[in-house]
Design an enzyme around this catalytic site. Structure first.
Site, PDB file in Angstrom:
ATOM      1  N   CYS A 181       0.805  -1.228   0.000  1.00  0.00           N
ATOM      2  CA  CYS A 181       0.000   0.000   0.000  1.00  0.00           C
ATOM      3  C   CYS A 181       0.835   1.274   0.000  1.00  0.00           C
ATOM      4  CB  CYS A 181      -0.988  -0.015   1.157  1.00  0.00           C
ATOM      5  SG  CYS A 181      -0.238  -0.054   2.809  1.00  0.00           S
ATOM      6  N   HIS A 210      -3.287   1.097   6.513  1.00  0.00           N
ATOM      7  CA  HIS A 210      -3.388   1.152   5.063  1.00  0.00           C
ATOM      8  C   HIS A 210      -3.058   2.573   4.632  1.00  0.00           C
ATOM      9  CE1 HIS A 210      -4.485   0.421   0.988  1.00  0.00           C
ATOM     10  NE2 HIS A 210      -5.569   1.186   1.026  1.00  0.00           N
ATOM     11  N   ASP A 217      -6.923   5.925  -4.306  1.00  0.00           N
ATOM     12  CA  ASP A 217      -6.189   4.759  -3.810  1.00  0.00           C
ATOM     13  C   ASP A 217      -5.786   3.847  -4.962  1.00  0.00           C
ATOM     14  OD1 ASP A 217      -5.093   2.750  -2.318  1.00  0.00           O
ATOM     15  OD2 ASP A 217      -6.845   2.425  -1.032  1.00  0.00           O
TER      16      ASP A 217
END
Length: 483
Positions: free
Chosen positions: A315, A374, A397
């Protein structure tokens, strides 16, 4: 041969004229006349002046990198010039989509509104060997100018008849970017300290850690001005997003930062054909352990050189790389870390997790999951058509979690709308669950069938949401933006 100067200028056209003058024997003499028209001798794009004015002097490229909506000057050297007879204008050719599209840039004696392409005469002065230097100012529209590569041309023509005498291309391609310094641009950011941090800063920190008690920053090099970043940005904007051409950027969507950011969130991961391959297995054959990456520059150089997927990312690597490309495009951006980050698989806003009697995960019965932390990116932009609660910071994202509109992409989801649970595009519900979902946990008895303990909490998900503070390496807690 006789020479007839029709006017001082440029483009030379040779042709034969029959000069008839009857004599006593009714025989005609002929003379070949060379007619000399104006010509453009050279163009100086004032790169050394224009780039600092557009805050683009750090881009390591020979192209003229500019920000839309702000004027830029150029010198046109003509063999001679008469402002009463001739006119210098411009046009640009956008070849980004494979089919040339011409934008005419007419001359205006006054400033026009910021939705139009136009140019203005500034001055003229003597050049060398009898030439004339004409300074012109060109303006591009703020929100209607597509981001990407443009070829610019100067055109010299007759004022009275419109006859084009000469056309000359600019010495370098022009790359147009978004403009966070222009108050009318959708990505405008009013505070200069914020622009310096979220557009210009090439170094940063991404917060990591096993949990909220062990959070710590990882230094990250964005290198958004390096040639590899700009090159990858332009190539990925040309790429298809997903299996069909529905999400392909065109001239209209390349004007819109929302569409650019969404497209890049899909292109940074390789699930639909992009830059980085994710790997959470703990084994990284033929690639790099995600913890070993120190910045986006290494990733983008490798991708630009090999044109192959880079292995591997998690991530924070996806977020760091996406932040680089957004900043390179002129969109203010920053990585954001969410501790106890939920992954709501079925979209019901509830995180259902099952543990075995020894508190190990029971993956067969767990519908959803909670990550220790995250990391995603935020991008700054206005979305006036959606309303005030959809403006400002947006979650984008690049980590491939769930498909959105058939592609592994996420956002932009307006942070204010996420906090207020307003829903709407793009992926607001999914992002809200990451920070605000209800948490339910069952602990199985020793027999593995019956529930021995049950826990429900509304305050477990979304903790210590963090990003780098402006102007220093402190942690900025932005939890209240989301909750």
């Amino acid at each position: 041969m006789a020479h007839l100067w029709i006017s001082a200028g440029s483009v030379v056209t040779n042709y034969t004229v029959i000069a008839t003058h009857p004599n006593a024997s009714n025989i005609y003499d002929t003379a070949q006349i060379t007619v000399i028209f104006p010509e453009i001798m050279s163009i100086d794009t004032f790169a050394a002046i224009n780039k600092p004015l557009h805050h683009t002097e750090l881009y390591r490229t020979n192209a003229l990198v500019l920000r839309r909506g702000d004027p830029f000057s150029t010198h046109i050297e003509l063999s001679a010039f008469d402002g009463n007879a001739y006119e210098v204008s411009f046009y640009s050719v956008d070849t980004f989509d494979g089919v040339p599209m011409t934008n005419d840039i007419p001359v205006s004696v006054s400033d026009l509104d910021n939705t139009q392409w136009y140019c203005k005469f500034i001055s003229e002065q003597p050049g060398t060997n009898g030439s004339v230097l004409v300074e012109m100012e060109i303006r591009t529209p703020v929100n209607e100018c597509p981001m990407g590569e443009h070829e610019f041309f100067a055109r010299l023509s007759s004022k009275s008849e419109g006859t084009v005498y000469d056309v000359h291309d600019f010495p370098d391609v022009v790359i147009m970017l978004f403009n966070p310094w222009n108050a009318d641009d959708a990505v405008y950011l009013s505070a200069d300290t914020a622009r310096q941090e979220y557009v210009m800063n090439q170094k940063g920190q991404i917060w990591m850690g096993r949990d909220v008690r062990s959070k710590a920053p990882k230094d990250w090099t964005y290198a958004q001005f390096e040639d590899c970043a700009l090159s990858v940005l332009l190539s990925e904007l040309r790429a298809l997003s997903g299996a069909t051409q529905i999400d392909t950027l065109n001239r209209t969507t390349r004007c819109i930062p929302v569409r650019i950011a969404r497209h890049l969130s899909a292109r940074v991961n390789s699930n639909d054909g992009g830059i980085l391959q994710g790997n959470w297995s703990g084994s990284y054959p033929g690639g790099t352990d995600p913890l070993d990456w120190q910045g986006s520059d290494e990733i983008l150089k490798q991708y630009n050189r090999t044109e192959n997927v880079v292995k591997y990312g998690q991530c924070w690597v996806f977020a760091g790389t996406l932040t680089t490309l957004l900043r390179s495009a002129g969109i203010p951006s920053r990585p954001v870390t969410n501790y106890n980050s939920a992954h709501d698989t079925n979209g019901d806003g509830i995180i259902d997790v099952t543990l075995n009697f020894d508190y190990s995960p029971n993956n067969a019965r767990s519908i959803d999951s909670v990550w220790n932390y995250h990391v995603w990116s935020e991008a700054w932009m206005q979305r006036p058509a959606r309303g005030v609660n959809y403006c400002g910071w947006q979650v984008v994202d690049a980590t491939p979690q769930e498909k959105s509109e058939g592609t592994y992409q996420c956002g932009p989801a307006a942070v204010s709308a996420v906090k207020l649970n307003l829903g709407g595009t793009y992926d607001n519900g999914f992002v809200r669950a990451e920070v605000n979902a209800r948490f339910r946990m069952d602990v199985l008895a020793l027999n593995g069938r019956t529930v021995d303990d049950h826990l429900e909490r509304t305050d477990y998900i979304g903790k210590d949401i963090s990003t780098k503070a402006i102007g220093c390496n402190d942690r900025d807690d932005i939890t209240t933006n989301y909750k």
